[in-house]
Design a protein around this motif. Structure first.
Motif, PDB file in Angstrom:
ATOM      1  N   UNK A 176       0.797  -1.235   0.000  1.00 30.66           N
ATOM      2  CA  UNK A 176       0.000   0.000   0.000  1.00 30.66           C
ATOM      3  C   UNK A 176       0.827   1.281   0.000  1.00 30.66           C
ATOM      4  N   UNK A 177       2.150   1.191   0.041  1.00 33.05           N
ATOM      5  CA  UNK A 177       2.981   2.390  -0.002  1.00 33.05           C
ATOM      6  C   UNK A 177       3.166   3.067   1.337  1.00 33.05           C
ATOM      7  N   UNK A 178       2.530   2.558   2.393  1.00 31.22           N
ATOM      8  CA  UNK A 178       2.756   3.091   3.737  1.00 31.22           C
ATOM      9  C   UNK A 178       4.055   2.501   4.294  1.00 31.22           C
ATOM     10  N   UNK A 179       4.682   3.167   5.275  1.00 33.53           N
ATOM     11  CA  UNK A 179       5.913   2.610   5.850  1.00 33.53           C
ATOM     12  C   UNK A 179       5.626   1.355   6.674  1.00 33.53           C
ATOM     13  N   UNK A 180       6.378   0.296   6.378  1.00 35.22           N
ATOM     14  CA  UNK A 180       6.218  -0.975   7.093  1.00 35.22           C
ATOM     15  C   UNK A 180       7.585  -1.590   7.332  1.00 35.22           C
ATOM     16  N   UNK A 181       7.651  -2.413   8.377  1.00 36.47           N
ATOM     17  CA  UNK A 181       8.753  -3.329   8.549  1.00 36.47           C
ATOM     18  C   UNK A 181       8.170  -4.676   8.956  1.00 36.47           C
ATOM     19  N   UNK A 182       8.983  -5.700   8.989  1.00 34.96           N
ATOM     20  CA  UNK A 182       8.560  -7.029   9.425  1.00 34.96           C
ATOM     21  C   UNK A 182       9.523  -7.447  10.523  1.00 34.96           C
ATOM     22  N   UNK A 183       9.002  -7.605  11.754  1.00 31.63           N
ATOM     23  CA  UNK A 183       9.831  -7.872  12.911  1.00 31.63           C
ATOM     24  C   UNK A 183       9.308  -9.104  13.638  1.00 31.63           C
ATOM     25  N   UNK A 184      10.211 -10.011  13.986  1.00 33.91           N
ATOM     26  CA  UNK A 184       9.889 -11.151  14.844  1.00 33.91           C
ATOM     27  C   UNK A 184      10.238 -10.776  16.276  1.00 33.91           C
TER      28      UNK A 184
END
Length: 852
Positions: free
Chosen positions: A794-802
């Motif tokens: 969607x173009x929003x800021x994201x990260x993927x964190x465990x």
């Protein structure tokens, strides 16, 4: 049995023999138990007996069978030949030639001990009298791209002057522009005197990028005129496998119009000169630009008189028939796997027979003068097809004439790859007038790596082990990719009459060059398997050592004990495709991947190894912490594997990475999607259709596909493929047994793919059991390595964190704010892991992790 004649099924209606267009014997002979047998299938009509040629055929057969006429009946009796290895001490064998006293000299492009792009390259000599191989000369060469030591040939008066001619890339050059060099040396015993070097001609080149050197040498029958082949010195890897005519600024090395189509350049040509006794050369009459019509062009410096043929791509092997003076050569073609109406045809390669100077068509035409489109690399648009009758070179990189001679059609052409179907299917309208309805030469089924051998001329003074007189006047040709040798026969008008196999009972591993020895034997230089640091190279001699008589029927013998079946591979099993030539071992999730050969694994189809480990430049594979597995591969048309396994139920994971298309300096950055397409079947069922590695993940990126629940009931797990475009390729194969019982946790061998967005959360898109679910619980096996590839949807800021149960980060990625960008995280599942989350949108994008 010796075949005397075959039938041309295109010459009559109603042909019904299976594969009859390829091979339809109609007359043969053999020697059997001391007697002679002759057969003909001709003569089915009354009119046949009115033909003098048919009556001569019958009469000759009767006279031979009755012992009243002599004649050879062993030419195609393959058990009358032997193929013996002389040496395997070869690194990258290039060319071979013999002296009148029977010694065999052969060249290595490099020695394998280079310091950067320079090193020494040897000329070796085999002495049949002593049965020893020694080094005659070592030259300091530039060995970058495809340069190095290339061709070798002996002066026709060698017995008097001892002269040998060698073409190579000197490590040190005079001036600013590099060049390849044809020099003359003097042979002294089994050595070549390096101080005797006399320069003949320099061919200026560039050393910034790959490729195409040519580099073969041959003398004409008068003993004066020397022919030298040169490649187009043009990078072919950034034109999507079509013609490289990139006219943009700074892209000169990607434009073959500056060489092959340039009347003022020696590259992409076959030159014809007369070497002078004191070095240097003169120009013979009868070259392409020596006539009166080019007098003004010569005065204006717009043509090179050395050119005999121009418009070649990479004429790597050439021969001149000592009897007729005809020039024979093979020319490589580009790598496109299919038609593109805006660019041109799929890759085509050529065998050519030439009686006069001319323009052979490259880079505007290929094969039967099929035109390429005039493609603008700046705009990405084409302005129409080139005209073979009126070729025009208006490239800004051209320093010669704009108007070129009409293009000449190839004598024999065939398609790149394992079949000819791509060439004759879906031909665009603009090209239909140039493409035959059917393959004119069904005896050739594709390949892409033609090599020209000699025209055999039988002589009375040949030794007892010479090839028989049957081969007199036949042209030997080779196919490096497909590993075959064939012979071409011509009619009185010079047209191809027949293409037949030669010694198909033997293996040829990258047949590179061939020459006839002074006693009528054949010497074959085999490059080996693989493009760099090949395995199984060799120099061989082929002789006819038997009379070709069929052995009498043997007495029945007791049936031998059946050989034991190959042992199944150990399960779980991993195969590292293409790792045969290096000593490292790939390990993923604790599973060590196997190297071939393994008696439990049979390769189907013709596999070729390629590797990034020896490639120029440094390459890394994204999407994995174990890129060793993905840096080697097997590729080929319709390749596969039959793997011996215990009967049971299996999950099969296929590992892939695109190492060619979309890669700078290899397939080119303007290539990619659609360049490689193939289907994969397991146990006969299609599991991947039109699979496109680049479309899945791009280039130099690891990807996997897992197929679950494969039932094996006959002890063999069969993986096969059907190639749609270019070649099929495999990086590795992983097999785990399930026997119908689900093992807890997601399969670590398969990448978990997700789309991340604030509205949709983490939506799983991969083919695991959780595909289609949103932010599901990830059940992971403790100690196993997992890969998660997620896309910003969607173009929003994201990260993927465990995270652990306290919210502490265990593993994670950086923030990504651009829609469509893929990011990969690889981690080992551990007991502390509790959830995965986007820390920017923790309430909308979060899911649990369960460790088992």
């Amino acid at each position: 049995m010796h075949v005397l004649a075959t039938l041309d099924e295109d010459s009559y209606d109603g042909a019904a023999m299976e594969n009859g267009r390829k091979d339809h014997p109609i007359s043969w002979a053999q020697v059997y138990q001391g007697g002679r047998v002759w057969y003909t299938g001709r003569g089915h009509t009354h009119e046949s007996f009115d033909e003098d040629a048919f009556i001569d055929h019958v009469l000759g057969g009767i006279l031979w069978a009755g012992g009243f006429e002599e004649g050879d009946a062993t030419g195609t009796v393959w058990n009358s030949y032997t193929k013996s290895q002389i040496t395997s001490d070869i690194y990258e064998g290039m060319k071979v030639d013999t002296t009148p006293d029977g010694r065999v000299f052969f060249t290595d492009r490099i020695s394998g001990s280079e310091d950067g792009n320079t090193g020494q390259a040897p000329v070796r000599v085999y002495d049949p009298e002593s049965d020893e191989v020694s080094t005659a000369l070592s030259l300091d060469v530039y060995a970058g791209q495809e340069d190095g030591l290339q061709g070798i040939t002996f002066h026709p008066d060698f017995e008097d002057n001892g002269w040998v001619f060698i073409y190579y890339s000197p490590a040190e050059v005079e001036g600013d522009q590099p060049y390849n060099l044809l020099s003359r040396f003097t042979v002294d015993g089994d050595t070549i005197d390096p101080d005797s070097e006399a320069e003949i001609i320099r061919v200026h080149t560039q050393r910034e990028t790959c490729c195409h050197v040519g580099g073969d040498i041959a003398f004409g029958p008068d003993g004066e005129e020397l022919y030298l082949s040169t490649g187009d010195d043009t990078n072919p890897f950034e034109s999507s496998g079509y013609t490289p005519i990139d006219e943009r600024d700074g892209r000169e090395s990607f434009d073959a119009q500056r060489t092959s189509a340039n009347t003022n350049d020696l590259r992409g040509s076959i030159l014809r000169i007369v070497p002078e006794d004191d070095g240097g050369y003169s120009i013979p009459d009868g070259n392409l630009f020596t006539g009166d019509e080019y007098a003004d062009a010569r005065d204006n410096g717009e043509v090179r008189e050395e050119i005999y043929l121009m418009g070649c791509r990479n004429p790597f092997t050439i021969e001149v028939d000592e009897e007729t003076g005809l020039l024979y050569y093979a020319d490589y073609g580009p790598d496109a796997g299919s038609w593109n109406a805006e660019r041109g045809p799929p890759g085509i390669v050529e065998f050519n027979v030439v009686s006069e100077p001319g323009f052979q068509g490259w880079p505007y035409f290929t094969g039967p003068n099929i035109p390429y489109q005039d493609y603008d690399f700046e705009t990405g648009e084409s302005s129409g097809a080139f005209d073979p009758e009126n070729p025009i070179n208006d490239s800004p990189n051209n320093t010669g004439l704009e108007e070129l001679p009409p293009a000449e059609e190839a004598s024999i052409f065939y398609g790149y790859g394992g079949s000819m179907d791509n060439l004759y299917n879906e031909v665009p309208g603009y090209a239909q007038e140039y493409v035959p309805d059917d393959n004119p030469w069904p005896e050739i089924e594709g390949g892409g790596a033609p090599m020209a051998g000699p025209v055999f001329r039988s002589e009375d003074g040949f030794g007892d082990n010479a090839l028989p007189q049957y081969y007199d006047g036949k042209w030997f040709i080779m196919e490096w990719n497909q590993g075959w040798v064939k012979c071409v026969s011509f009619d009185d008008d010079g047209n191809v009459m027949e293409i037949e196999p030669f010694l198909p009972t033997e293996d040829y591993i990258g047949p590179q060059d061939m020459t006839v020895g002074p006693d009528g034997e054949l010497y074959v230089l085999e490059f080996g398997a693989g493009f760099s640091d090949p395995s199984d190279p060799g120099l061989y001699v082929i002789e006819q050592t038997g009379g070709g008589e069929e052995d009498p029927e043997p007495e029945p013998e007791p049936e031998p004990e059946p050989e034991p079946e190959p042992a199944p591979v150990s399960i779980p099993y991993g195969l590292d495709s293409g790792s045969e030539n290096h000593g490292q071992t790939a390990t993923i999730g604790g599973l060590e991947f196997d190297k071939l050969p393994n008696e439990g694994v049979t390769q189907t189809g013709s596999h070729t190894i390629t590797s990034l480990l020896e490639a120029d430049g440094e390459f890394s594979i994204e999407g994995t912490d174990n890129d060793l597995l993905y840096k080697t591969e097997h590729y080929g048309q319709g390749i596969g594997y039959d793997i011996e396994v215990p009967n049971g139920t299996y999950d099969v994971t296929l590992h892939f990475a695109e190492l060619w298309w979309g890669v700078e300096g290899r397939g080119g950055t303007d290539t990619g999607e659609g360049s490689r397409l193939f289907d994969v079947s397991i146990q006969g069922e299609t599991v991947l259709s039109d699979y496109d590695i680049y479309a899945e993940v791009g280039s130099l990126t690891a990807t996997t596909e897992t197929v679950e629940g494969i039932e094996v009931t006959d002890g063999v797990l069969s993986i096969s493929s059907t190639t749609q475009a270019d070649n099929t390729k495999f990086s590795g194969i992983e097999i785990h047994q399930t026997d119908g019982e689900d093992q807890a946790g997601l399969d670590p061998a398969q990448t978990i793919r997700m789309d991340g967005s604030t509205r949709g959360g983490w939506e799983v898109t991969s083919s695991q059991d959780i595909a289609g679910e949103t932010s599901p619980t990830l059940t992971l096996r403790e100690g196993e390595e997992y890969t998660v590839t997620w896309t910003n949807a969607d173009g929003a800021p994201h990260d993927f964190v465990v995270q652990d149960s306290s919210g502490g980060e265990v593993a994670g990625t950086d923030y990504v704010s651009d829609e469509g960008v893929e990011t990969t995280l690889t981690f080992t599942a551990s007991e502390e892991m509790a959830q995965y989350i986007c820390t920017v949108h923790p309430s909308a994008m979060v899911g649990d992790i369960e460790i088992v």
